[in-house]
Design a protein around this motif. Structure first.
Motif, short mmCIF file in Angstrom:
data_model
loop_
_atom_site.label_atom_id
_atom_site.label_comp_id
_atom_site.label_asym_id
_atom_site.label_seq_id
_atom_site.Cartn_x
_atom_site.Cartn_y
_atom_site.Cartn_z
N TYR A 178 0.83 -1.20 0.00
CA TYR A 178 0.00 0.00 0.00
C TYR A 178 0.87 1.26 0.00
N SER A 179 0.22 2.38 -0.29
CA SER A 179 0.89 3.69 -0.28
C SER A 179 0.10 4.64 0.61
N TYR A 180 0.82 5.54 1.26
CA TYR A 180 0.19 6.59 2.05
C TYR A 180 0.27 7.91 1.28
N PHE A 181 -0.85 8.59 1.23
CA PHE A 181 -0.94 9.92 0.63
C PHE A 181 -1.32 10.91 1.73
N VAL A 182 -0.72 12.10 1.71
CA VAL A 182 -0.95 13.08 2.76
C VAL A 182 -1.27 14.45 2.17
N ARG A 183 -1.91 15.25 3.01
CA ARG A 183 -2.09 16.69 2.77
C ARG A 183 -1.52 17.37 4.00
N THR A 184 -0.66 18.32 3.79
CA THR A 184 -0.04 19.03 4.90
C THR A 184 -0.93 20.20 5.34
N PHE A 185 -0.69 20.68 6.55
CA PHE A 185 -1.43 21.85 7.04
C PHE A 185 -1.08 23.09 6.23
N VAL A 206 5.70 4.26 0.30
CA VAL A 206 5.18 2.99 -0.17
C VAL A 206 5.58 1.92 0.85
N PHE A 207 4.65 1.00 1.16
CA PHE A 207 4.87 -0.01 2.19
C PHE A 207 4.59 -1.41 1.64
N PHE A 208 5.32 -2.36 2.16
CA PHE A 208 5.08 -3.79 1.92
C PHE A 208 5.14 -4.45 3.29
N THR A 209 4.04 -5.03 3.73
CA THR A 209 3.96 -5.57 5.09
C THR A 209 3.39 -6.98 5.08
#
Length: 96
Positions: free
Chosen positions: A55-62, A73-76
């Motif tokens: 999976y991948s994490y997507f963010v929005r900053t303040f 990107v993660f592999f777990t």
């Protein structure tokens, strides 16, 4: 998560060994550091008491809530015990 959960995390910054308290603290820290955080799952595989997820994490900053950007990107892989996440091993790559 199982009360005895552990995660061995090979990150871009080195190896981390996390327990339940560490994982909860990390989750709280992410909540305070980003305006929003979204996971996008690319792949899930299951075999007996093992699960693999990519999976991948997507963010929005303040500072810029209008632009979503990929964080990592993660592999777990997880061992499941009592229908809960029990023993995990994770690799990640920051994308800055």
């Amino acid at each position: 998560m199982h009360p005895d959960v552990t995660l061995e995390w090979y990150s871009s910054k080195g190896l981390l060994n996390l327990d339940l308290n560490d994982l909860l603290a990390l989750s709280k820290e992410l909540k305070h550091n980003y305006y929003s955080l979204r996971a996008e799952v690319q792949e899930v595989m299951e075999d007996d008491d093992r699960i693999m997820i990519r999976y991948s994490y997507f963010v929005r900053t303040f500072e810029n809530i209008d632009e979503e950007m990929i964080l990592a990107v993660f592999f777990t892989t997880w061992q499941i015990k009592d229908n809960q996440l029990y023993k995990g091993c994770q690799m990640s790559q920051l994308l800055e």
